[in-house]
Scaffold this active site. Structure first.
Site, PDB file in Angstrom:
ATOM      1  N   GLU A   1      16.788 -17.865  -8.235  1.00 17.82           N
ATOM      2  CA  GLU A   1      16.477 -16.272  -9.300  1.00 17.82           C
ATOM      3  C   GLU A   1      15.988 -16.419 -10.139  1.00 17.82           C
ATOM      4  O   GLU A   1      15.177 -15.682 -10.391  1.00 17.82           O
ATOM      5  CB  GLU A   1      17.079 -15.688  -8.357  1.00 17.82           C
ATOM      6  CG  GLU A   1      16.987 -14.150  -9.262  1.00 17.82           C
ATOM      7  CD  GLU A   1      16.456 -13.479  -8.088  1.00 17.82           C
ATOM      8  OE1 GLU A   1      16.473 -13.687  -7.872  1.00 17.82           O
ATOM      9  OE2 GLU A   1      16.521 -12.248  -8.712  1.00 17.82           O
TER      10      GLU A   1
ATOM     11  N   TRP B   1      -2.826  -2.123  -1.829  1.00 12.77           N
ATOM     12  CA  TRP B   1      -2.727  -4.169  -2.011  1.00 12.77           C
ATOM     13  C   TRP B   1      -3.194  -5.063  -0.538  1.00 12.77           C
ATOM     14  O   TRP B   1      -3.252  -4.786   0.542  1.00 12.77           O
ATOM     15  CB  TRP B   1      -1.122  -4.234  -1.437  1.00 12.77           C
ATOM     16  CG  TRP B   1      -0.587  -5.622  -1.664  1.00 12.77           C
ATOM     17  CD1 TRP B   1      -0.361  -6.635  -2.835  1.00 12.77           C
ATOM     18  CD2 TRP B   1      -0.375  -6.872  -0.725  1.00 12.77           C
ATOM     19  NE1 TRP B   1       0.262  -7.628  -2.861  1.00 12.77           N
ATOM     20  CE2 TRP B   1       0.067  -7.883  -2.079  1.00 12.77           C
ATOM     21  CE3 TRP B   1      -0.276  -7.302   0.331  1.00 12.77           C
ATOM     22  CZ2 TRP B   1       0.028  -9.220  -1.295  1.00 12.77           C
ATOM     23  CZ3 TRP B   1      -0.093  -8.225   0.798  1.00 12.77           C
ATOM     24  CH2 TRP B   1       0.039  -9.238   0.221  1.00 12.77           C
TER      25      TRP B   1
ATOM     26  N   ARG C   1       4.276  -0.887  -4.490  1.00 13.75           N
ATOM     27  CA  ARG C   1       3.598  -0.536  -3.708  1.00 13.75           C
ATOM     28  C   ARG C   1       2.122  -1.764  -3.665  1.00 13.75           C
ATOM     29  O   ARG C   1       2.108  -2.404  -2.538  1.00 13.75           O
ATOM     30  CB  ARG C   1       3.735   0.091  -2.493  1.00 13.75           C
ATOM     31  CG  ARG C   1       4.861   0.819  -2.186  1.00 13.75           C
ATOM     32  CD  ARG C   1       4.621   1.889  -1.241  1.00 13.75           C
ATOM     33  NE  ARG C   1       4.552   1.767  -0.160  1.00 13.75           N
ATOM     34  CZ  ARG C   1       5.517   0.987   1.034  1.00 13.75           C
ATOM     35  NH1 ARG C   1       6.889   1.623   0.636  1.00 13.75           N
ATOM     36  NH2 ARG C   1       4.837   1.042   1.934  1.00 13.75           N
TER      37      ARG C   1
ATOM     38  N   HIS D   1      16.691 -36.794  -7.919  1.00 10.92           N
ATOM     39  CA  HIS D   1      16.013 -37.326  -6.854  1.00 10.92           C
ATOM     40  C   HIS D   1      14.867 -36.933  -6.836  1.00 10.92           C
ATOM     41  O   HIS D   1      13.935 -36.541  -6.119  1.00 10.92           O
ATOM     42  CB  HIS D   1      16.455 -36.221  -5.502  1.00 10.92           C
ATOM     43  CG  HIS D   1      17.776 -37.312  -5.545  1.00 10.92           C
ATOM     44  ND1 HIS D   1      18.353 -38.437  -5.249  1.00 10.92           N
ATOM     45  CD2 HIS D   1      18.983 -36.236  -5.566  1.00 10.92           C
ATOM     46  CE1 HIS D   1      19.645 -37.974  -4.452  1.00 10.92           C
ATOM     47  NE2 HIS D   1      19.965 -37.371  -5.932  1.00 10.92           N
TER      48      HIS D   1
ATOM     49  N   GLU E   1       7.838 -14.266 -10.986  1.00 14.33           N
ATOM     50  CA  GLU E   1       6.558 -13.438 -10.950  1.00 14.33           C
ATOM     51  C   GLU E   1       5.767 -12.306 -12.081  1.00 14.33           C
ATOM     52  O   GLU E   1       4.775 -11.655 -12.382  1.00 14.33           O
ATOM     53  CB  GLU E   1       8.150 -12.308 -10.550  1.00 14.33           C
ATOM     54  CG  GLU E   1       8.271 -12.575  -9.046  1.00 14.33           C
ATOM     55  CD  GLU E   1       9.187 -11.703  -8.121  1.00 14.33           C
ATOM     56  OE1 GLU E   1       8.992 -10.723  -7.566  1.00 14.33           O
ATOM     57  OE2 GLU E   1      10.431 -12.127  -9.042  1.00 14.33           O
TER      58      GLU E   1
ATOM     59  N   LYS F   1       5.906  -3.957  -3.712  1.00 15.67           N
ATOM     60  CA  LYS F   1       6.998  -4.211  -4.248  1.00 15.67           C
ATOM     61  C   LYS F   1       7.874  -4.045  -2.519  1.00 15.67           C
ATOM     62  O   LYS F   1       8.774  -4.913  -2.418  1.00 15.67           O
ATOM     63  CB  LYS F   1       7.808  -3.049  -4.516  1.00 15.67           C
ATOM     64  CG  LYS F   1       9.052  -2.212  -4.378  1.00 15.67           C
ATOM     65  CD  LYS F   1       9.684  -2.937  -5.748  1.00 15.67           C
ATOM     66  CE  LYS F   1      11.370  -2.812  -5.709  1.00 15.67           C
ATOM     67  NZ  LYS F   1      11.701  -4.339  -6.290  1.00 15.67           N
TER      68      LYS F   1
ATOM     69  N   LYS G   1      12.532 -14.889 -10.978  1.00 15.63           N
ATOM     70  CA  LYS G   1      12.144 -13.934 -12.062  1.00 15.63           C
ATOM     71  C   LYS G   1      11.217 -14.287 -13.237  1.00 15.63           C
ATOM     72  O   LYS G   1       9.421 -13.331 -13.090  1.00 15.63           O
ATOM     73  CB  LYS G   1      12.708 -13.572 -12.571  1.00 15.63           C
ATOM     74  CG  LYS G   1      13.501 -12.626 -11.677  1.00 15.63           C
ATOM     75  CD  LYS G   1      13.497 -10.880 -11.468  1.00 15.63           C
ATOM     76  CE  LYS G   1      13.193 -11.496  -9.934  1.00 15.63           C
ATOM     77  NZ  LYS G   1      13.808 -11.208  -8.919  1.00 15.63           N
TER      78      LYS G   1
ATOM     79  N   ASN H   1      -1.929   1.661   6.045  1.00 10.92           N
ATOM     80  CA  ASN H   1      -0.847   0.976   5.078  1.00 10.92           C
ATOM     81  C   ASN H   1       0.057  -0.119   6.313  1.00 10.92           C
ATOM     82  O   ASN H   1       0.191   0.403   7.042  1.00 10.92           O
ATOM     83  CB  ASN H   1      -0.098   1.465   4.624  1.00 10.92           C
ATOM     84  CG  ASN H   1       1.010   0.880   4.422  1.00 10.92           C
ATOM     85  OD1 ASN H   1       2.714   1.155   4.423  1.00 10.92           O
ATOM     86  ND2 ASN H   1       1.313  -1.045   4.014  1.00 10.92           N
ATOM     87  N   GLY H   2      -1.029  -1.325   5.822  1.00  8.82           N
ATOM     88  CA  GLY H   2      -0.202  -2.427   7.849  1.00  8.82           C
ATOM     89  C   GLY H   2      -1.183  -3.011   8.372  1.00  8.82           C
ATOM     90  O   GLY H   2      -2.303  -3.690   7.513  1.00  8.82           O
TER      91      GLY H   2
ATOM     92  N   CYS I   1       0.893  -1.171  -0.105  1.00  6.19           N
ATOM     93  CA  CYS I   1       0.347   0.015   0.089  1.00  6.19           C
ATOM     94  C   CYS I   1       0.859   1.321  -0.330  1.00  6.19           C
ATOM     95  O   CYS I   1       1.702   1.435   0.396  1.00  6.19           O
ATOM     96  CB  CYS I   1      -1.127   0.164   1.424  1.00  6.19           C
ATOM     97  SG  CYS I   1      -1.653  -0.854   1.348  1.00  6.19           S
TER      98      CYS I   1
HETATM   99  C1  F6R Z   1      11.548 -10.552  -5.694  1.00  6.67           C
HETATM  100  C2  F6R Z   1      11.206  -9.702  -4.345  1.00  6.67           C
HETATM  101  C3  F6R Z   1      10.757  -9.845  -3.365  1.00  6.67           C
HETATM  102  C4  F6R Z   1      11.385  -9.445  -2.747  1.00  6.67           C
HETATM  103  C5  F6R Z   1      11.312  -9.163  -1.605  1.00  6.67           C
HETATM  104  C6  F6R Z   1      11.927  -8.677  -0.186  1.00  6.67           C
HETATM  105  O1  F6R Z   1      11.526  -9.616  -7.519  1.00  6.67           O
HETATM  106  O2  F6R Z   1      11.340  -8.426  -5.380  1.00  6.67           O
HETATM  107  O3  F6R Z   1      10.842 -11.508  -3.234  1.00  6.67           O
HETATM  108  O4  F6R Z   1      12.968  -9.620  -2.839  1.00  6.67           O
HETATM  109  O5  F6R Z   1       9.997  -9.639  -1.018  1.00  6.67           O
HETATM  110  O6  F6R Z   1      12.155  -7.658  -0.202  1.00  6.67           O
HETATM  111  P1  F6R Z   1      12.894  -6.197  -0.150  1.00  6.67           P
HETATM  112  O7  F6R Z   1      14.531  -6.747  -0.407  1.00  6.67           O
HETATM  113  O8  F6R Z   1      12.762  -5.359  -0.012  1.00  6.67           O
HETATM  114  O9  F6R Z   1      13.185  -7.434   2.083  1.00  6.67           O
END
Ligand code: F6R
Length: 611
Positions: free
Chosen positions: A484, A73, A27, A507, A491, A606, A488, A99-100, A2
């Site tokens: 990773e 969000w 956000r 396995h 997502e 984010k 990606k 937000n929260g 949010c």
């Molecule tokens: C993946 C992504 C999330 C963040 C995770 C941690 O692309 O963006 O998996 O890496 O939410 O966020 P931070 O690094 O802000 O603590």
């Protein structure tokens, strides 16, 4: 999660709020809303992104000099018009955004139910708002006092902004656990979840702390604690330019951020790494060098992509510093009553510096006597401020929801820390140290070289975009890179993808392999190379499609894989900073080929400031 924006001052509030919300959409973007004070309170809100609300209210009277706005969000209640913020209190006289998560909202709701309140949304926010209004009415106090009393009863995390019909120019704000920045202008104030909504108006900001309440008028900012004592606002100067938060000619922030990596890694090394002198200068680490060297263990605590950076760092620290390293999901670590001894060193890794699980994990560990070091991107964020020391990643604002440049900057910082500690500790030879320093300095150039081959990856994206599943495999330093790469792809393109250590494939996951399954191998030249070649053969023998990230000049894997993505040669410790780049691009181009909004993937946000 949010985004919140507020404005009070002589300008038109609505355009400032809408522009600010667009910057904060990373956000969350389930719904959008604004409340404006113009003689009375007006609330406009709608399911969907900011632009959808903007279109829906064309022609309305949006004139006002004070207002608040929210991009959501969803936590409590599905994304819908009625669950969108701002919410109005039962009397209609208060409007609030949040937000929260209010964890005890059910208990508060029961109390309000007994008093005859009814609710028009399913949100915890509306409950808190009416709780505040009830206290105001019952205690016959002003809004500020009612907020203070209410927040003492609240468990959970919040930033709230409130408008009161009877107090036309004032915004009341409070924070615990979610971020709040107040920008100070000339007879005007700006509020935001981060500084981006206020950047073009002011560089002077105050980061509000937990359990603080702000009374914000055009010409006055009063900060108080929940005990009603005044606090002197600590005004900081922002070191951030507007260009850093704009797309700069790229189609998406994600692409811009992938292409920024030569510069962001350079910025991260700049002023710290001096290969000719053989030095690494990091004052926030130097202070704790003795603690790190003598630590029984280092615990890396993080989530998501940052957790993957922690996994790479585990290999690097164990190799270069010979210190036992554990890598923990912050969400598990914080709840399972972990054994933390005085002298344990925790490294919290976070782009946003606001991830709730990581923040609480380090708060708990700090109480138990651990040294906390933050590897954080956002300057002044909660994790940075909670840590004893650490190092910023200096990657600049990361706006695309999928993390890219923050990951490579985290790797650069963590590698420098390991090199520094290993060198002082004597667990790394002078030669190896000097070679790694030299190679690290060349990484920005090598990333730039990798990016020059992006058109090949765009073509691959077209070829593989319709696959339903992907496997990503790697060994050693490249195993976390495989994780990773899979994250990606999930997502951005909504394609199911799994990352595994390449040897684990036998396995179980190998049962999935057939001619329809693309298997991405991260197979650069390192100590595991021959083993990975065998794993590739095993996939080919079962007719799987192999896409391999290989080192430039590797004819052998190029001859057996269906497709390759090339990176320059590098020491295996540094290779992840290169091998991840083609995987970022592959995910990006597949997402674009499938016509998804890659900067705002569905269901994501984010900055995850809820548990
Ligand atoms: C993946 C992504 C999330 C963040 C995770 C941690 O692309 O963006 O998996 O890496 O939410 O966020 P931070 O690094 O802000 O603590």
């Amino acid at each position: 999660m949010c985004g919140i924006v507020g404005y009070t001052g002589p300008r038109e509030a609505y355009p400032i709020i809408i522009k600010g919300l667009k910057r904060l959409e990373y956000r969350g973007y389930d719904s959008t809303g604004v409340a404006l004070h113009n003689g009375g309170l007006k609330v406009y809100k709608k399911k969907g992104k900011v632009a959808e609300l903007e279109d829906a209210i064309v022609g309305k009277d949006l004139h006002a000099h004070v207002g608040i706005g929210h991009t959501r969000w969803a936590t409590h209640g599905e994304p819908s018009d009625r669950n969108a913020h701002p919410h109005r209190s039962a009397s209609g006289k208060l409007a609030m955004i949040h937000n929260g998560i209010i964890e005890n909202y059910n208990q508060l709701k029961k109390e309000l139910d007994n008093l005859g309140y009814s609710f028009s949304s399913e949100t915890d926010t509306e409950v808190l708002l009416n709780f505040i209004e009830e206290i105001k009415k019952n205690n016959q106090c002003d809004l500020e006092e009612a907020v203070r009393v209410a927040l003492k009863r609240v468990t959970g995390a919040y930033v709230i902004l409130l408008l009161d019909e009877d107090n036309p120019d004032t915004i009341i704000a409070a924070r615990k656990g979610s971020p709040l920045v107040i920008g100070i202008g000339k007879n005007e104030h700006f509020l935001g979840s981060d500084a981006s909504p206020m950047l073009e108006y002011t560089k002077e900001v105050v980061y509000v702390n937990d359990y603080e309440l702000a009374i914000v008028k055009p010409d006055e900012l009063i900060l108080k604690n929940l005990g009603n004592e005044k606090i002197t606002p600590y005004v900081q100067k922002l070191d951030l330019e507007l260009a850093a938060i704009e797309k700069g000619g790229y189609d998406h922030f994600m692409l811009k951020e992938i292409f920024e990596q030569p510069q962001t890694i350079y910025d991260c090394l700049r002023g710290r790494l001096d290969a000719s002198e053989g030095t690494i200068t990091m004052s926030g680490i130097q202070q704790y060098a003795e603690d790190i060297m003598t630590a029984n263990r280092i615990i890396m605590v993080a989530c998501g992509t940052s957790w993957h950076a922690g996994l790479v760092a585990e290999y690097i620290f164990e190799e270069l510093c010979r210190i036992n390293v554990e890598v923990e999901y912050a969400s598990e670590f914080r709840y399972r009553n972990p054994i933390i001894n005085k002298g344990d060193v925790i490294i919290a890794i976070s782009q946003s510096g606001e991830t709730a699980d990581t923040l609480v994990a380090i708060e708990n560990a700090k109480e138990k006597g651990a040294i906390i070091l933050g590897v954080v991107n956002v300057v002044g964020s909660s994790i940075a401020r909670t840590s004893h020391g650490g190092a910023y990643t200096h990657a600049g604002p990361e706006i695309g929801v999928a993390s890219t440049k923050a990951f490579t900057a985290q790797l650069a910082v963590l590698t420098m820390i390991a090199l520094k500690i290993g060198y002082i500790k004597g667990t790394i030879s002078q030669d190896r140290y000097m070679n790694l320093l030299n190679e690290l300095q060349q990484i920005p150039e090598k990333v730039a070289w990798t990016l020059k081959h992006s058109s090949t990856i765009k073509t691959l994206a077209q070829k593989y975009k319709d696959a339903h599943d992907f496997l990503y495999l790697g060994r050693g330093y490249n195993f976390p890179v495989a994780l990773e790469g899979a994250l990606k792809l999930k997502e951005i393109s909504y394609i199911h993808a799994e990352g595994y250590p390449a040897a684990e494939m036998k396995h179980g996951p190998i049962a999935l392999v057939d001619e329809n399954l693309p298997v991405v191998f991260v197979a650069t030249k390192d100590a595991y190379y021959q083993k990975v070649v065998s794993n590739i053969q095993e996939i080919k023998a079962r007719k799987g499609k192999v896409i391999a990230v290989i080192t430039e000049g590797d004819e052998s894997i190029a001859g057996m894989a269906d497709d390759v993505m090339i990176v320059p040669e590098a020491d295996e410790i540094l290779a992840p900073m290169l091998s991840v780049v083609p995987l970022q691009l592959l995910a990006y181009y597949i997402g674009v080929a499938k016509e998804y909004d890659v900067d705002k993937p569905r269901n994501l946000a984010k900055s995850v400031t809820v548990e």
